[in-house]
Design a protein around this motif. Structure first.
Motif, PDB file in Angstrom:
ATOM      1  N   GLU A   1     123.773  62.855  22.932  1.00 18.38           N
ATOM      2  CA  GLU A   1     123.203  63.677  24.040  1.00 18.38           C
ATOM      3  C   GLU A   1     122.870  62.785  25.163  1.00 18.38           C
ATOM      4  OE1 GLU A   1     120.804  66.573  22.454  1.00 18.38           O
ATOM      5  OE2 GLU A   1     119.890  66.837  24.659  1.00 18.38           O
ATOM      6  N   LYS A   2     122.039  61.708  24.849  1.00 18.31           N
ATOM      7  CA  LYS A   2     121.433  60.757  25.702  1.00 18.31           C
ATOM      8  C   LYS A   2     122.390  60.301  26.475  1.00 18.31           C
ATOM      9  CE  LYS A   2     116.468  60.116  25.207  1.00 18.31           C
ATOM     10  NZ  LYS A   2     116.377  60.647  26.530  1.00 18.31           N
ATOM     11  N   SER A   3     123.556  59.897  25.851  1.00 19.35           N
ATOM     12  CA  SER A   3     124.542  59.099  26.410  1.00 19.35           C
ATOM     13  C   SER A   3     125.519  59.921  27.143  1.00 19.35           C
ATOM     14  CB  SER A   3     125.546  58.515  25.276  1.00 19.35           C
ATOM     15  OG  SER A   3     124.814  57.689  24.730  1.00 19.35           O
TER      16      SER A   3
ATOM     17  N   ALA B   1     103.949  46.836  29.793  1.00 15.36           N
ATOM     18  CA  ALA B   1     103.048  47.832  29.119  1.00 15.36           C
ATOM     19  C   ALA B   1     102.518  48.866  30.259  1.00 15.36           C
ATOM     20  CB  ALA B   1     101.836  47.074  28.678  1.00 15.36           C
ATOM     21  N   ALA B   2     102.577  48.842  31.452  1.00 16.18           N
ATOM     22  CA  ALA B   2     102.259  49.528  32.411  1.00 16.18           C
ATOM     23  C   ALA B   2     103.518  50.716  32.648  1.00 16.18           C
ATOM     24  CB  ALA B   2     102.131  48.972  33.888  1.00 16.18           C
ATOM     25  N   GLY B   3     104.469  50.550  31.876  1.00 15.71           N
ATOM     26  CA  GLY B   3     105.634  51.539  31.774  1.00 15.71           C
ATOM     27  C   GLY B   3     106.651  51.248  32.926  1.00 15.71           C
ATOM     28  N   LYS B   4     106.758  50.043  33.322  1.00 18.21           N
ATOM     29  CA  LYS B   4     107.595  49.764  34.498  1.00 18.21           C
ATOM     30  C   LYS B   4     108.682  49.033  33.843  1.00 18.21           C
ATOM     31  CE  LYS B   4     107.930  46.459  38.463  1.00 18.21           C
ATOM     32  NZ  LYS B   4     107.688  45.196  37.902  1.00 18.21           N
ATOM     33  N   TRP B   5     110.017  49.556  34.170  1.00 16.25           N
ATOM     34  CA  TRP B   5     111.013  48.933  33.719  1.00 16.25           C
ATOM     35  C   TRP B   5     111.404  47.627  34.489  1.00 16.25           C
ATOM     36  CZ3 TRP B   5     113.335  51.236  29.765  1.00 16.25           C
ATOM     37  CH2 TRP B   5     112.946  52.643  29.460  1.00 16.25           C
ATOM     38  N   LEU B   6     112.048  46.629  33.879  1.00 18.68           N
ATOM     39  CA  LEU B   6     112.192  45.345  33.975  1.00 18.68           C
ATOM     40  C   LEU B   6     113.658  44.940  34.363  1.00 18.68           C
ATOM     41  CD1 LEU B   6     109.478  43.599  31.918  1.00 18.68           C
ATOM     42  CD2 LEU B   6     109.056  44.260  34.474  1.00 18.68           C
ATOM     43  N   ASP B   7     114.068  44.973  35.617  1.00 18.33           N
ATOM     44  CA  ASP B   7     115.490  44.520  35.944  1.00 18.33           C
ATOM     45  C   ASP B   7     115.414  43.192  35.751  1.00 18.33           C
ATOM     46  OD1 ASP B   7     116.605  46.991  36.282  1.00 18.33           O
ATOM     47  OD2 ASP B   7     115.551  47.056  38.289  1.00 18.33           O
TER      48      ASP B   7
ATOM     49  N   ASP C   1     117.104  56.058  31.022  1.00 15.97           N
ATOM     50  CA  ASP C   1     118.247  57.243  31.394  1.00 15.97           C
ATOM     51  C   ASP C   1     119.098  56.964  32.538  1.00 15.97           C
ATOM     52  OD1 ASP C   1     118.604  59.281  29.516  1.00 15.97           O
ATOM     53  OD2 ASP C   1     116.383  59.855  30.110  1.00 15.97           O
ATOM     54  N   ASP C   2     118.593  56.247  33.557  1.00 19.30           N
ATOM     55  CA  ASP C   2     119.271  56.090  34.836  1.00 19.30           C
ATOM     56  C   ASP C   2     119.918  54.916  34.975  1.00 19.30           C
ATOM     57  OD1 ASP C   2     117.277  54.367  35.138  1.00 19.30           O
ATOM     58  OD2 ASP C   2     116.699  54.818  36.919  1.00 19.30           O
ATOM     59  N   TYR C   3     120.104  54.052  33.690  1.00 22.87           N
ATOM     60  CA  TYR C   3     120.800  52.714  33.977  1.00 22.87           C
ATOM     61  C   TYR C   3     122.248  53.232  33.315  1.00 22.87           C
ATOM     62  CZ  TYR C   3     121.083  47.976  33.971  1.00 22.87           C
ATOM     63  OH  TYR C   3     121.242  46.511  34.401  1.00 22.87           O
ATOM     64  N   THR C   4     123.148  52.600  34.288  1.00 21.63           N
ATOM     65  CA  THR C   4     124.575  52.560  33.983  1.00 21.63           C
ATOM     66  C   THR C   4     125.370  51.187  34.008  1.00 21.63           C
ATOM     67  OG1 THR C   4     125.235  53.007  36.495  1.00 21.63           O
ATOM     68  CG2 THR C   4     124.838  54.965  34.751  1.00 21.63           C
TER      69      THR C   4
ATOM     70  N   HIS D   1     129.311  49.682  33.120  1.00 25.59           N
ATOM     71  CA  HIS D   1     130.631  49.759  32.882  1.00 25.59           C
ATOM     72  C   HIS D   1     130.723  51.074  32.246  1.00 25.59           C
ATOM     73  CE1 HIS D   1     130.338  45.475  32.557  1.00 25.59           C
ATOM     74  NE2 HIS D   1     131.746  45.491  32.566  1.00 25.59           N
ATOM     75  N   GLY D   2     130.452  52.093  33.181  1.00 26.10           N
ATOM     76  CA  GLY D   2     130.557  53.660  32.975  1.00 26.10           C
ATOM     77  C   GLY D   2     129.731  54.226  31.797  1.00 26.10           C
ATOM     78  N   ALA D   3     129.013  53.564  31.126  1.00 20.93           N
ATOM     79  CA  ALA D   3     128.057  54.104  30.000  1.00 20.93           C
ATOM     80  C   ALA D   3     126.676  54.173  30.788  1.00 20.93           C
ATOM     81  CB  ALA D   3     128.025  53.161  28.994  1.00 20.93           C
ATOM     82  N   LYS D   4     126.107  55.413  30.291  1.00 20.66           N
ATOM     83  CA  LYS D   4     124.778  55.824  30.909  1.00 20.66           C
ATOM     84  C   LYS D   4     123.751  55.872  29.883  1.00 20.66           C
ATOM     85  CE  LYS D   4     123.340  60.440  31.749  1.00 20.66           C
ATOM     86  NZ  LYS D   4     122.030  60.033  31.148  1.00 20.66           N
ATOM     87  N   GLY D   5     122.594  55.102  30.326  1.00 22.33           N
ATOM     88  CA  GLY D   5     121.689  54.908  29.365  1.00 22.33           C
ATOM     89  C   GLY D   5     121.582  53.671  28.679  1.00 22.33           C
ATOM     90  N   PHE D   6     120.580  53.040  28.577  1.00 19.45           N
ATOM     91  CA  PHE D   6     120.491  51.699  27.873  1.00 19.45           C
ATOM     92  C   PHE D   6     118.944  51.656  27.417  1.00 19.45           C
ATOM     93  CE2 PHE D   6     124.517  51.220  29.824  1.00 19.45           C
ATOM     94  CZ  PHE D   6     125.268  50.419  28.883  1.00 19.45           C
ATOM     95  N   ILE D   7     118.860  51.018  26.126  1.00 20.14           N
ATOM     96  CA  ILE D   7     117.651  50.459  25.757  1.00 20.14           C
ATOM     97  C   ILE D   7     117.338  49.248  26.652  1.00 20.14           C
ATOM     98  CG2 ILE D   7     116.264  49.310  23.971  1.00 20.14           C
ATOM     99  CD1 ILE D   7     116.746  52.436  23.650  1.00 20.14           C
ATOM    100  N   MET D   8     116.350  49.541  27.599  1.00 19.45           N
ATOM    101  CA  MET D   8     115.816  48.168  28.648  1.00 19.45           C
ATOM    102  C   MET D   8     114.417  47.883  28.471  1.00 19.45           C
ATOM    103  SD  MET D   8     118.904  47.441  30.343  1.00 19.45           S
ATOM    104  CE  MET D   8     118.414  46.852  31.724  1.00 19.45           C
ATOM    105  N   PRO D   9     114.105  46.691  28.943  1.00 20.65           N
ATOM    106  CA  PRO D   9     112.793  46.064  28.852  1.00 20.65           C
ATOM    107  C   PRO D   9     111.859  46.873  29.827  1.00 20.65           C
ATOM    108  CG  PRO D   9     114.307  44.462  29.595  1.00 20.65           C
ATOM    109  CD  PRO D   9     115.188  45.703  29.304  1.00 20.65           C
TER     110      PRO D   9
END
Lengths: 748, 748
Positions: free
Chosen positions: A576-578, A515-521, A499-502, A504-512
């Motif tokens: 909605e999520k966007s 398994a521990a639930g940590k987002w991977l930048d 949800d918190d990833y933006t 080019h002005g778009a909010k929310g992306f499918i991101m890696p």
């Protein structure tokens, strides 16, 4: 009696006159042959097993390459529009007059029309013509001098100097036997290729319209004068045949079989008993014409429109191929092979087949169920009688759900559900490239596939949609517990929605996520013990560093900008999520205007239509027009990406009609048609007519729509509306209207 | 020049005189043919691909059944000593004189010797004789009347009225072609059977020593007079041939191939170019004799001892079969098939092959590595060119470790380690019956396989030992990290060792545990929603309720009493866990005296020797003698269980010599020999002689042992001791001695 027969003749004549519209003539097999399209350019029956074509070196996937690349010969088996490693190219024949055959010949006057191909081979001045039946190629070679023919049982596409290169075909064995003065039999046995499959065997029987005068055969590098048999000793074999006389023609029929060379011989007897080349050309054209006549477009359409449209239908019905009665592994019927891949075809190719010939789609689905029954899993992809090179999810689920919601009869949907549950419940282990759902243990435990698995992004999204399809069928079969589980799982895409990833002005992306639930930048790659390199991952990352395998990316062949919009069952939730309709519109606009959208990639196929869900079907239509005019044309480069078994083509065909399916669901979104009228003469005998009144370059917006005379506020219709026959009339105008702005398309 | 050649002849003669001992004559192929043994009774080369035999109905695994069951015909491919569903039985030929062939014929005067089989078929008074080469069967039929022959390309073993019965072979296709008056070709394509494998094809070429006078063929139920070809249309086909004249003999050579019928024809040309039946009999016998001469037992041995011993060697070298050059899937060499199963053969069959012909064992191991390379996993079992019916662990690990510790050259052990790690790291998912380690995710996470997986008991134990084998090879290759991991995992058997469980005075058993770590006294079966039946599990539970599948038991084919003692790498730890040496002795005594021990089951093969580890090799020897005298004999019922590719037989052969291997480890335990002497003429040219001085019925205890003249306190020797050649002398006595009581066998 006489008068009765005369009346019959009259009926036939009138039918024949109608057939004289000759829709097949608008098919140009060369559209999409160059550039990324990679379509098969030789003659083929609809879903035909044999696909003869010039092979121009052993490199290209479809066999053919444009001049000046010389022709190496004519192989009997090919696929259409594919990426990845080549497959097939077996049983290469090549006419020659020189004392010894060349390895290749330059060409001129190359012609490819539906059911017919011809070329002049320059070196020896030989004209080669090809036509085909379902399992038998028919060649007519016209020589200026001596009539010789090479039959190469060892040739195949994709041969590489490095042994066992990934996705490269590998030679296993071959055999050749000159059984009489007019007949040669043999086979080619090859493993590997695109789907890294086990060995398949193409058996052949070649017959000539005149006796062979002299025979040489080869094994490995040695030619054996007069020897008529080369048994399989794991080496390449072939025959060099010379016929009596010269300066006239030689006709050759090459039957193939995946069972035996006697079956190949039988296929010749069954399909082309005589020697009339023209008769066979007529027959293959009649088969296609029969299908094209089911979708008649307005006669005032431009030649280019007709070419684009009927060539698109043609491309869509080249594969999968009907191999019923030709399966060396079991004999359940029907049997289809070369699913290439369902990840590519489920969105538009299969729905288009369903519209033109539901009986064919029923066969295809039943073939999938037979594969499940015998091999344990339905394929996402299959070639050479083996499942393999799964790209995304277990997307056969979508085909079953699509057949189910569209009411196709003749499928045992309880077996279908069983086959879908096999995908959803049984991890494929080390065989995840071949079958089932890779990373399933993660998915079923965590609700998403963690980044430790390749393609974890699109796998999660594909599985979620596949689960939606399972839920759909389960609901229809009153399997409540199954429905409850899978409708819940169909929301799993949200587990990778950051949800918190933006960007080019778009909010929310499918991101890696791990398994521990940590987002991977930054995401790790490589397995070295002493180095832990990472790669910054963003929503526009498409290609990973070159040393990271193509298959190991987070999304298969796509960016997060593309895939994050590929939630075909929960568009309202996605909006909605966007951030709501306005943000979502801006997001879509950014996607298209910044060129983040990739028309050449299937996960984006539905995306232009997403404006429908914010009440702006006019914007959907505008995007679609832009995409088509910028990417599709009637040239050799007329397809924007690998046609992928008709995927690109069928997307175009639907949009020209003003319909677009959301595969696995029962409706079609309506867009401004590009054709003034389309008449669907359905298999059930009922006509469904789409008319775009006053359509012109200016009048490209929909003012209003009626279905069977009743005003339609919504910008979608049900498949059932089509099946029962009727009339869908678009009133076209110079500007957008209120149509489709209030009644939004189904939630799911 | 002449005198030199004369000298050569003399050398050959002297060799030939030596060969005249004719050890092969002691082979009785009928030992173990009835009852549970199920050995193949027809002629075969060592590891020979073709195995012709009478098929007596389509039921039995080996094809043969005792009279009065009639002979259905003679099929070309069989396996030896197997349980489970039948496999093969392809290309059935049957001589007849009556106007039409019978479906079967009663028999008399049945004779089976090494390399030769004959029988009189009563109905038409035809004598049938069979001998064989590697890939070609040779038949001589002597008729009293008309000479007719049926060739049935559709027959196979295990046909059942229920389609798709588990482990039952299923018909796919067949073909037959009378290509000339003296030659018929065709094939049989069958799927399923024991390993539930995909379709395999047995191609054949049959040639006759005289021309066919009349030909009929059939397809399905219809006979076509004079028709010479029946192509494959998914139906059963065959030919009915009648030859000129009568009352004399007809010779038929049937070559087979798994590649093509032309290759089958070539196999005939290469192996049996002529028509001398006797010459082929001599050749197959010479091949065996060459192997038997490597293990010469004391000439004063009784006929029964000689029969038992050489027949045991014979049974051990029937399978796996050498199919190098006959693989339709790839052409890496060598290639062996019919591993049936390594779970059965690793303990004694493969070690015996290593002793007799290490070069052969190298080929077998390299074949496993080729299978890994091409199929992804080494087999635990394989047949019909497909891995499948894994019984226990991934026991190919043991074969690789056994070859490694015994110093076999010509194997790339780094590839071996890679193949073993594939088993240990990559879960087979839905393919756990076919390959890899079922329940691996549990095993690698929990350190044991939980009861939610079938065969969780023996899987855990097998994997632990397989891991020990991985550690062994890793250590030898200096892969320290790999060694550390797997030597630790090799202790995983302890995780299912339930210390507080007692039964019949024994303490500690391997017992079922769930994933949460809870021991299961009662174990669940069935998956019904509304019923939760359970079954009380105890250390003597062998058979589960009939409706629980055979494969789903906690231990495959065994009880916890048996399997809890099957820890071949940590016997001292096992003794300690059992309460120390005294308790352990009582436990072993209970096992044998209460008949909890099962001689017919491979997991118990080492158990009689466990007394060695408590310093009582005399007790091991006593148990072994009891077992042999009570269970082995030279009758048709002379084997106590399925011979399982020579498993039962090789166990016997080792114990007759006084040696017993602990496969995967480098030593042999020594027991009181049953033979006065055994001379191993090793492949490396060095002799190793075992002598049991003063051995008699009374002198059955070991008083002392010397190796190359040096006194040996320990009751074991190293494989290296044998390889370098030497003399192992047992002094026999009427009572036990202190030998072996203080220096115990290796810990692991």
């Amino acid at each position: 009696m006489f008068s009765f027969r005369a009346a019959l003749v009259l009926v036939c004549l009138s039918f024949s006159v109608k057939a004289q519209e000759r829709l097949y003539q608008y098919v140009d097999p060369m559209i999409g042959s160059e550039g990324l399209g990679r379509v098969f350019i030789g003659p083929s029956c609809p879903f035909g097993m044999i696909k003869p074509s010039p092979d121009c070196t052993s490199g290209p996937n479809s066999g053919w390459l444009p001049s000046p690349v010389p022709v190496t010969g004519f192989g009997q088996v090919h696929v259409s529009g594919t990426g990845g490693g080549p497959k097939y190219g077996n049983i290469l024949i090549m006419p020659y007059s020189s004392p010894a055959p060349d390895k290749s010949s330059l060409r001129e006057h190359e012609t490819a029309t539906l059911g017919y191909y011809s070329v002049d081979l320059k070196k020896d001045g030989i004209k080669a013509e090809i036509t085909t039946a379902e399992k038998v190629s028919f060649y007519r070679f016209t020589y200026q001098q001596q009539k010789s023919l090479q039959i190469d049982a060892g040739f195949f596409l994709g041969e590489q100097p490095v042994p066992d290169a990934r996705e490269a075909q590998q030679f296993v064995g071959s055999e050749i036997e000159v059984v009489s003065d007019t007949e040669v039999r043999g086979y080619s046995r090859i493993r590997g290729g695109w789907n890294n499959g086990p060995a398949y065997t193409v058996y052949f029987d070649a017959v000539f319209d005149q006796p062979v005068a002299s025979v040489n055969t080869w094994k490995g590098k040695e030619v054996y004068a007069g020897k008529r048999v080369q048994f399989d000793s794991g080496e390449k074999t072939g025959a060099l045949l010379t016929f009596k006389g010269g300066g006239d023609s030689l006709k050759v029929k090459v039957g193939i079989s995946f069972i035996s060379s006697l079956k190949a011989k039988e296929n010749i007897a069954a399909e082309i008993p005589g020697w009339s080349f023209e008769k066979v050309v007529d027959e293959v054209r009649a088969k296609w014409e029969h299908l094209f006549e089911r979708v008649v477009i307005d006669s005032s359409s431009t030649i280019d429109q007709k070419k684009l449209f009927y060539t698109a239908l043609y491309h869509t019905m080249l594969m999968p191929v009907d191999r019923t009665g030709e399966n060396p592994l079991w004999n359940d019927r029907p049997y289809y092979d070369d699913f290439y891949a369902i990840w590519d075809t489920y969105r538009s190719s299969n729905p288009l087949i369903t519209l033109i010939s539901p009986a064919r789609e029923v066969e295809i689905v039943n073939a999938l169920l037979n594969i499940y029954k015998r091999d344990g899993f339905m394929p996402d992809a299959r070639s050479g009688n083996a499942n393999g090179r799964t790209q995304g999810g277990s997307n056969a689920e979508v085909l079953i759900a699509d057949a189910f919601v569209k009411g196709l009869k003749g499928i045992d949907y309880s077996v279908g559900l069983e086959a879908m549950l096999q995908d959803a419940n049984v991890p494929p282990g080390g065989n995840e490239e071949k079958e089932g759902r890779g990373g399933l243990t993660d998915y079923n435990k965590l609700g998403y596939v963690s980044y430790s698995f390749a393609r974890s992004g699109n796998r999660t999204l594909d599985y979620a949609y596949d689960d939606y399809c399972i839920a759909t069928v389960a609901k229809g079969l009153n399997k409540t517990a199954v429905y409850d589980r899978f409708i819940k799982q169909s929301g799993n895409w949200k587990n990778l929605w950051r949800d918190d990833y933006t960007d080019h002005g778009a909010k929310g992306f499918i991101m890696p996520k791990d398994a521990a639930g940590k987002w991977l930048d930054t995401i790790p790659y490589g397995t070295a013990k002493n180095q832990h390199p990472t790669f910054v991952y963003g929503p526009l990352s498409r290609e990973f560093p070159w040393y990271v395998c193509h298959w190991c990316a987070f999304f298969y062949e796509a960016t997060s900008w593309e895939y994050s919009l590929s939630i075909p069952h929960e568009v309202p939730a996605l909006i909605e999520k966007s951030g709501g309709p306005d943000a979502f519109r801006r997001r879509l606009d950014t996607l298209f205007t910044r060129r983040f959208y990739n028309v050449a990639n299937e996960p984006s196929f539905l995306t232009p239509c997403l404006y429908h869900w914010i009440g702006r079907p006019d914007l959907s239509s505008e995007r679609i027009r832009e995409i088509i005019s910028g990417n599709y044309n009637t040239s050799h480069f007329g397809l924007p990406g690998n046609d992928d078994s008709g995927a690109m083509s069928s997307w175009l065909a639907f949009h020209m009609m003003g319909l677009y399916p959301n595969a696995g669901q029962s409706y079609y979104l309506l867009n401004a048609p590009l054709l003034k009228s389309v008449t669907l003469h359905q298999e059930n005998g009922k006509d469904f007519i789409i008319i775009a009144k006053d359509l012109s370059a200016q009048n490209r917006f929909v003012k209003s729509v009626t279905l069977n005379g009743r005003k339609l506020d919504q910008a979608w219709i049900e498949h059932a509306d089509i099946v029962k026959g009727g009339e869908l009339i678009f009133e076209m105008d110079v500007k957008p209207s209120a149509w489709g702005t209030t009644v939004l398309p189904p939630k799911n």
